[in-house]
Design a protein around this motif. Structure first.
Motif, PDB file in Angstrom:
ATOM      1  N   PHE A   1       0.802  -1.369  -0.112  1.00 30.68           N
ATOM      2  CA  PHE A   1       0.009   0.160  -0.151  1.00 30.68           C
ATOM      3  C   PHE A   1       0.771   1.343   0.033  1.00 30.68           C
ATOM      4  O   PHE A   1       0.138   2.260   0.142  1.00 30.68           O
ATOM      5  N   CYS A   2       2.071   1.067   0.203  1.00 33.13           N
ATOM      6  CA  CYS A   2       3.119   2.215   0.422  1.00 33.13           C
ATOM      7  C   CYS A   2       3.694   2.400  -0.867  1.00 33.13           C
ATOM      8  O   CYS A   2       4.629   3.278  -1.150  1.00 33.13           O
ATOM      9  N   LEU A   3       3.490   1.567  -1.740  1.00 31.40           N
ATOM     10  CA  LEU A   3       4.567   1.480  -3.071  1.00 31.40           C
ATOM     11  C   LEU A   3       4.115   2.557  -4.176  1.00 31.40           C
ATOM     12  O   LEU A   3       5.101   2.807  -4.966  1.00 31.40           O
ATOM     13  N   SER A   4       2.967   3.005  -4.123  1.00 31.89           N
ATOM     14  CA  SER A   4       2.696   4.178  -5.262  1.00 31.89           C
ATOM     15  C   SER A   4       3.382   5.228  -5.253  1.00 31.89           C
ATOM     16  O   SER A   4       3.634   5.782  -4.016  1.00 31.89           O
ATOM     17  N   GLY A   5       3.833   5.704  -6.151  1.00 31.22           N
ATOM     18  CA  GLY A   5       4.660   7.011  -6.416  1.00 31.22           C
ATOM     19  C   GLY A   5       6.324   6.635  -6.339  1.00 31.22           C
ATOM     20  O   GLY A   5       7.041   7.544  -6.837  1.00 31.22           O
ATOM     21  N   LEU A   6       6.633   5.300  -6.206  1.00 35.30           N
ATOM     22  CA  LEU A   6       7.932   5.019  -6.265  1.00 35.30           C
ATOM     23  C   LEU A   6       8.312   4.889  -7.818  1.00 35.30           C
ATOM     24  O   LEU A   6       7.790   4.716  -8.821  1.00 35.30           O
ATOM     25  N   GLU A   7       9.422   5.524  -8.148  1.00 31.84           N
ATOM     26  CA  GLU A   7      10.160   5.769  -9.533  1.00 31.84           C
ATOM     27  C   GLU A   7      11.472   5.617  -9.500  1.00 31.84           C
ATOM     28  O   GLU A   7      12.323   6.007  -8.677  1.00 31.84           O
ATOM     29  N   ILE A   8      11.683   4.763 -10.579  1.00 30.41           N
ATOM     30  CA  ILE A   8      13.385   4.217 -10.469  1.00 30.41           C
ATOM     31  C   ILE A   8      13.500   4.338 -12.034  1.00 30.41           C
ATOM     32  O   ILE A   8      12.918   3.803 -12.925  1.00 30.41           O
ATOM     33  N   ASP A   9      14.415   5.300 -12.391  1.00 30.42           N
ATOM     34  CA  ASP A   9      15.040   5.346 -13.841  1.00 30.42           C
ATOM     35  C   ASP A   9      16.688   5.361 -13.702  1.00 30.42           C
ATOM     36  O   ASP A   9      17.213   6.202 -13.183  1.00 30.42           O
ATOM     37  N   VAL A  10      17.088   4.370 -14.229  1.00 32.18           N
ATOM     38  CA  VAL A  10      18.408   4.136 -14.420  1.00 32.18           C
ATOM     39  C   VAL A  10      18.748   3.950 -16.118  1.00 32.18           C
ATOM     40  O   VAL A  10      18.270   3.385 -16.758  1.00 32.18           O
ATOM     41  N   GLU A  11      19.873   4.966 -16.445  1.00 35.74           N
ATOM     42  CA  GLU A  11      20.184   5.074 -17.893  1.00 35.74           C
ATOM     43  C   GLU A  11      21.526   4.749 -18.005  1.00 35.74           C
ATOM     44  O   GLU A  11      22.466   5.272 -17.112  1.00 35.74           O
TER      45      GLU A  11
ATOM     46  N   LYS B   1       7.909   2.855 -12.901  1.00 33.72           N
ATOM     47  CA  LYS B   1       7.087   3.488 -12.136  1.00 33.72           C
ATOM     48  C   LYS B   1       5.945   3.034 -11.612  1.00 33.72           C
ATOM     49  O   LYS B   1       5.104   2.513 -12.226  1.00 33.72           O
TER      50      LYS B   1
END
Lengths: 145, 93
Positions: free
Chosen positions: B70-80, B91
């Motif tokens: 329930f706490c995961l929404s909003g998590l964003e991981i961007d690796v380039e 996301k």
């Protein structure tokens, strides 16, 4: 009164023993006069407008050459809170090992003392957090939004 | 706090798009309804566990783990990786 004079006045009060080290630190922090920790470069610009209730912790790594990785992570504070709550359920022996390792790296920290009320205080204060590390190979920024 | 609705996943390798997905996680929500008949049993297990220290620990850990999605929404991981023109973007919405 200028910032430098304010700083001197606080330091004089500390030298005279009128205020404690903690109080001086609080005053300097409140006035945005606290020194940057070693190894980091504090933003010389005035502090950003403080967000009363930050929702995310953002970590950005920007390489200075084409070889490095570019990383951009946004972690919701509610996830950090949930993770910290889980830390309270780490068995005693495992917790001791974690604390030993942390202490070996110069971080004395009692995981058991981290309760939900501490976390709320931490999140309330962390809105000001902004760390900019300008390394040789990359720039790292950590801030709240 | 609400459970995640979508998971956005984008993978690019050598400049070519390998995956671009919108995973409809909300379709899994009805599965939670299957747990409803188990509530009395879960409450009973919780009550039994609460009598011992280890049981209380397990109960607390279980509840904390259950609240994690329930706490995961909003998590964003961007690796380039610019050199290989590769990118992974996740996301949780």
């Amino acid at each position: 009164m200028g910032r430098q004079e304010d700083r001197q006045k606080i330091l004089q009060m500390l030298a005279k023993g009128t205020i404690s080290v903690e109080e001086a630190d609080k005053l300097l922090s409140a006035m945005g006069l606290a020194g940057a920790p070693e190894g980091s470069t504090e933003n010389p610009e005035p502090a950003r407008e403080r967000r009363a209730d930050p929702r995310y912790l953002r970590v950005q790594v920007e390489p200075k050459s084409e070889k490095g990785d570019r990383v951009n992570i946004r972690v919701p504070f509610q996830l950090i809170r949930a993770g910290a709550k889980l830390a309270a359920f780490i068995p005693q022996d495992a917790r001791e090992k974690v604390e030993e390792k942390l202490e070996a790296k110069g971080m004395k920290f009692d995981l058991a003392s981290l309760g939900p009320e501490n976390l709320d205080q931490l999140v309330a204060q962390i809105g000001d957090l902004q760390v900019d590390v300008d390394g040789e190979e990359e720039t790292v920024r950590i801030f709240c939004e | 706090m609400r459970p995640p609705v979508f998971v956005r996943l984008k993978v690019t390798e050598h400049g070519k798009k390998k995956a671009s997905l919108w995973l409809p996680v909300f379709l899994l929500w009805p599965l939670a309804l299957l747990l409803l008949p188990l509530i009395p049993l879960l409450l009973l297990v919780g009550l039994i566990l609460s009598f011992t220290a280890k049981g209380r620990l397990a109960l607390g850990a279980g509840l904390a783990l259950a609240s994690l999605p329930f706490c995961l929404s909003g998590l964003e991981i961007d690796v380039e990786e610019p050199e290989k023109r590769s990118k992974v973007f996740i996301k949780i919405i």
